[in-house]
Design a protein around this motif. Structure first.
Motif, PDB file in Angstrom:
ATOM      1  N   TYR A 662      59.022  28.489  68.790  1.00 48.60           N
ATOM      2  CA  TYR A 662      59.318  28.121  67.405  1.00 48.60           C
ATOM      3  C   TYR A 662      58.623  26.821  67.007  1.00 48.60           C
ATOM      4  N   ARG A 665      55.022  27.841  66.168  1.00 46.97           N
ATOM      5  CA  ARG A 665      54.953  28.553  64.888  1.00 46.97           C
ATOM      6  C   ARG A 665      55.256  27.608  63.719  1.00 46.97           C
ATOM      7  N   TRP A 666      56.160  26.667  63.949  1.00 45.03           N
ATOM      8  CA  TRP A 666      56.441  25.706  62.876  1.00 45.03           C
ATOM      9  C   TRP A 666      55.222  24.821  62.609  1.00 45.03           C
ATOM     10  N   GLN A 667      54.536  24.442  63.672  1.00 41.24           N
ATOM     11  CA  GLN A 667      53.330  23.629  63.519  1.00 41.24           C
ATOM     12  C   GLN A 667      52.231  24.388  62.774  1.00 41.24           C
ATOM     13  N   TYR A 670      54.651  28.428  59.844  1.00 44.24           N
ATOM     14  CA  TYR A 670      55.622  29.509  59.661  1.00 44.24           C
ATOM     15  C   TYR A 670      56.999  28.902  59.357  1.00 44.24           C
ATOM     16  N   ASP A 671      57.670  29.478  58.377  1.00 46.39           N
ATOM     17  CA  ASP A 671      58.978  28.981  57.962  1.00 46.39           C
ATOM     18  C   ASP A 671      60.005  30.110  58.087  1.00 46.39           C
TER      19      ASP A 671
END
Length: 786
Positions: A662, A665-667, A670-671
């Protein structure tokens, strides 16, 4: 299950800093029923009767009477399920609990390591350290003072169980001995097992407070219920079931307190805050392992206050109130509970016992039946014969004997010794610049800043020091006995420096028991010291006495007091009339416990088949035989449930991968996680992992001897992590088809229960030849059938 609306961190703004929001679920449970996924809520709504169809309502109720029963079971599940789990828990912890009528646990290794520890610390090897926890209960029943490396609460509870069982305290509880008929050992075991049984409902409610789905709550509860090692260790007179119970209560209270963040300063909020503090005090008062649980709550509290500090909209008075409330509830209350356990400990143990020598002379003088200070004159004069005790933790008596140092000055040895001996006696004499002491001369009382000589009563030699390195501690000067009453020099002179006096502010005299003083070598300026270093065999392994060059008034190992005193020209006093301050005794005993605990290191000269390494615990690489393995003995093997151990250890690794996934993906922008999801990972996943690390990593670093049961508190946090991981990864199944979800959980339930049943013999007792359980020996280290 995806929580559609997340709670917010106390002290953060409504429209910003969402990543710091708390996991306060908004989908509340009605009467304790599990939170339902959105699609189930929609289905329920679609089944509701429209007001225009109100005439059909009685028909629906008549046609589906069973639905009301299921609904009632669903609404009351929060009481029915834990009640059933608890009943089964009491069965697994208490079934055939009195089958073995011998003291069960091989304590030979405990004796060896305790002896080694006391040798390293200079403590006296006492009987209380050579026997089981049941013997500690005997000391409470006989009110005899003893010494142990653990705080007293758990052992006081063992003593309470003995009192309730009608035990008179006469049995020695030696390893492998048969219990006498008059001792109701079964009741004492049942008392201990109650703490282990209560862990199961505590785990249930903790999982609910962590916002797990019902299926996960049941799984976590079953993993605790069917953990073979938990069930086994709860069946005997040990401290571990109490330690686990109070660990579980602390986690539950913390989780519930966290859920009440939106109700700050309410009565319920204060109730769970102070209950958390009480639980912290209790778990720490059983074993110091509880400090790791304390650290977890402290970590949470620090983060919580930091979040509030960052809320610029929170009034400063409110922020200050939060700080004061947590200091009171999570620092003051635990300290009071911990100190109260020692206060009761000192209050009950009023008679002289095997642990007297670990305490100060003044403390010993107040015990009934003691010889310390008995009939001793209160004030020391020239010509007085006395024993001089080092006030360091576990300190001994200043001692000398005719044997000489094999190197250095080769003069007569001076040591510290813990046993009563005529070689501990010393005469107080004036220095060589003053008139020669005459027995019929007027009494002169040495005091602060007085220069004196100490003459060994058995050999007539002077306490002496010179610029020769000590035999072991080379940075200090050697202390020896030299010359006699007429032969000597100024290096026999010592200046008295009074540190304190428990009985008077007058420092002009040295008083028996109450005066703490230092002895500074008049010529060299060094101070007489007895630390924790043992001399080699030529010094009979006694404590090395040196003259330390550093002037550190707070170094208690340079503090001395007169313990016993004889002088026919002085009247006998009543040293017991001066009470030793509780706080001083409290600090003294805790430092002595710490010193002894840290010295429980493996003995390289003795093979310990029961000890294990930290890396073996999470993978269930090894078990532990709790008794002898003869065919006529009921045998118990301390081994965990493979499904519980391996799944919980794996979940720790998977959780790390989940967080990394996560974060990556956050970097990348992606939210996909809502604030409530982040909070759920944070408080229901990350904190159990932090609890595991806090309870596990210290055993990686410490050098003391370790056993498999040291992992049990950490195991609980691994179980909570396993529950979180399965709860999180099966959320799509809960949204898609609940039948698939329950099939997955049903398989997990079956494996956990099935393996507990398979290994049930190691819990309830193995009778007869061990070869009949060779099918349980999956690995060589599982020495069940050897």
């Amino acid at each position: 299950m995806t929580v559609t609306q997340g709670g917010q961190a106390t002290g953060t703004a409504q429209d910003s800093q969402v990543l710091r929001r708390r996991n306060v679920p908004e989908q509340s449970r009605s009467n304790g029923s599990a939170t339902q996924p959105p699609q189930e809520e929609d289905q329920k709504k679609s089944q509701m009767v429209h007001p225009s169809h109100s005439l059909k309502l009685p028909k629906l109720i008549v046609l589906k009477p069973r639905s009301s029963i299921l609904q009632a079971l669903d609404e009351w599940e929060f009481l029915i399920a834990p009640l059933l789990f608890t009943l089964v828990s009491f069965f697994t912890r208490m079934y055939k609990i009195g089958l073995s009528n011998i003291v069960t646990w091989d304590e030979a290794q405990y004796v060896n390591h305790t002896e080694n520890a006391l040798l390293l610390t200079g403590l006296k090897l006492t009987e209380s350290l050579l026997i089981s926890f049941g013997k500690f209960g005997s000391h409470y029943l006989k009110r005899e003072f003893y010494f142990d490396v653990h705080p007293p609460l758990g052992k006081m509870l063992v003593g309470l169980s003995g009192y309730m069982a009608g035990y008179n305290g006469s049995f020695e509880f030696k390893s492998g001995e048969t219990y006498p008929e008059e001792l109701n050992y079964t009741f004492m075991r049942l008392f201990n097992s109650t703490f282990g049984a209560l862990c199961v409902p505590l785990a249930y409610y903790t999982a609910r407070e962590l916002n797990f789905r019902r299926s996960t709550v049941w799984l976590v509860t079953l993993m605790v219920l069917c953990e073979n090692s938990y069930a086994t260790i709860s069946r005997f007179i040990l401290l571990d079931s109490m330690l686990l119970c109070f660990t579980f209560t602390t986690v539950l209270c913390w989780a519930r307190f966290h859920r009440l963040q939106k109700q700050s300063f309410s009565m319920e909020w204060f109730f769970w805050l102070f209950l958390t503090g009480i639980s912290i005090g209790c778990v720490t008062s059983v074993k110091w392992v509880g400090l790791f649980c304390t650290a977890l709550v402290g970590l949470y509290t620090a983060e919580d206050l930091w979040n509030k500090f960052g809320d610029l909209g929170m009034p400063k008075t409110t922020l200050a109130s939060h700080l004061v409330a947590r200091v009171a509830g999570l620092i003051v209350v635990p300290c009071l509970v911990y100190m109260f356990s020692f206060w009761v400990h000192f209050l009950v143990l009023e008679n002289s016992g095997p642990g007297d020598a670990q305490m100060s002379s003044l403390f010993q003088a107040n015990l009934r039946g003691t010889e310390v200070g008995k009939d001793s004159p209160l004030e020391v004069a020239y010509g007085s014969r006395a024993t001089i005790k080092n006030m360091g933790y576990g300190g001994g008596l200043l001692h000398s004997h005719v044997q000489t140092y094999p190197e250095g000055s080769q003069q007569q040895q001076v040591t510290c010794y813990h046993h009563k001996d005529a070689n501990n006696d010393w005469f107080f004499y004036p220095n060589r610049n003053e008139p020669v002491y005459q027995p019929d001369s007027p009494l002169i009382y040495p005091g602060d800043k007085t220069v004196i000589r100490l003459i060994h009563s058995q050999t007539g030699r002077n306490l002496h020091s010179h610029a020769v390195s000590a035999p072991v501690t080379k940075g200090d000067y050697e202390v020896s006995s030299y010359g006699n009453t007429t032969v000597g020099d100024d290096k026999d002179h010592w200046t008295v420096e009074v540190v304190s006096d428990a009985a008077s502010r007058d420092r002009s005299k040295i008083r028996t028991l109450t005066t703490a003083f230092r002895l500074r070598h008049t010529a060299l300026g060094c101070y007489l010291r007895a630390g924790t270093v043992n001399l080699p065999q030529w010094g009979f392994k006694q404590i090395e006495v040196t003259c330390v060059k550093q002037n550190n008034p707070r170094d208690v190992y340079t503090h001395w007091n007169v313990e016993a005193h004889w002088n026919e020209r002085l009247p006998a006093g009543d040293p017991g009339s001066y009470k030793s301050p509780f706080f001083r005794d409290f600090i003294h005993l805790n430092v002595a416990m710490m010193t002894s605990n840290n010295a429980l290191v493996p003995d390289p000269d003795k093979q310990d088949d029961l000890a294990s390494q930290f890396w073996q615990w999470p993978i269930l690489h090894v078990g532990l035989r709790m008794c002898g393995w003869d065919d006529h003995i009921v045998k118990y093997f301390l081994l965990g449930n493979p499904a519980v151990y391996w799944s919980s250890s794996l979940s720790l690794l998977v959780f790390g991968g989940l967080v990394a996934w996560y974060l990556i993906r956050w970097q990348r922008g992606y939210d996909e996680l809502k604030p409530a999801d982040i909070d759920h990972i944070h408080y229901s996943g990350l904190y159990p992992v932090a609890g595991w690390f806090l309870h596990y990593l210290p055993f990686v670093a410490m050098a003391r001897v370790t056993y498999v049961h040291h992992y049990y508190p950490a195991l609980y946090f691994a179980i909570l992590t396993a529950g979180f991981m399965l709860d999180w990864t099966t959320r799509p199944l809960a949204r898609k088809d609940r039948r698939i979800e329950w099939a997955v959980y049903g398989l997990a339930y079956a494996i956990v229960i099935g393996l507990f049943v398979l290994f049930r013999a190691i819990v309830f007792g193995m009778e007869g030849k061990s070869q009949q359980w060779r099918h349980l020996k999956w690995f060589d280290k599982w020495r069940i059938s050897d």
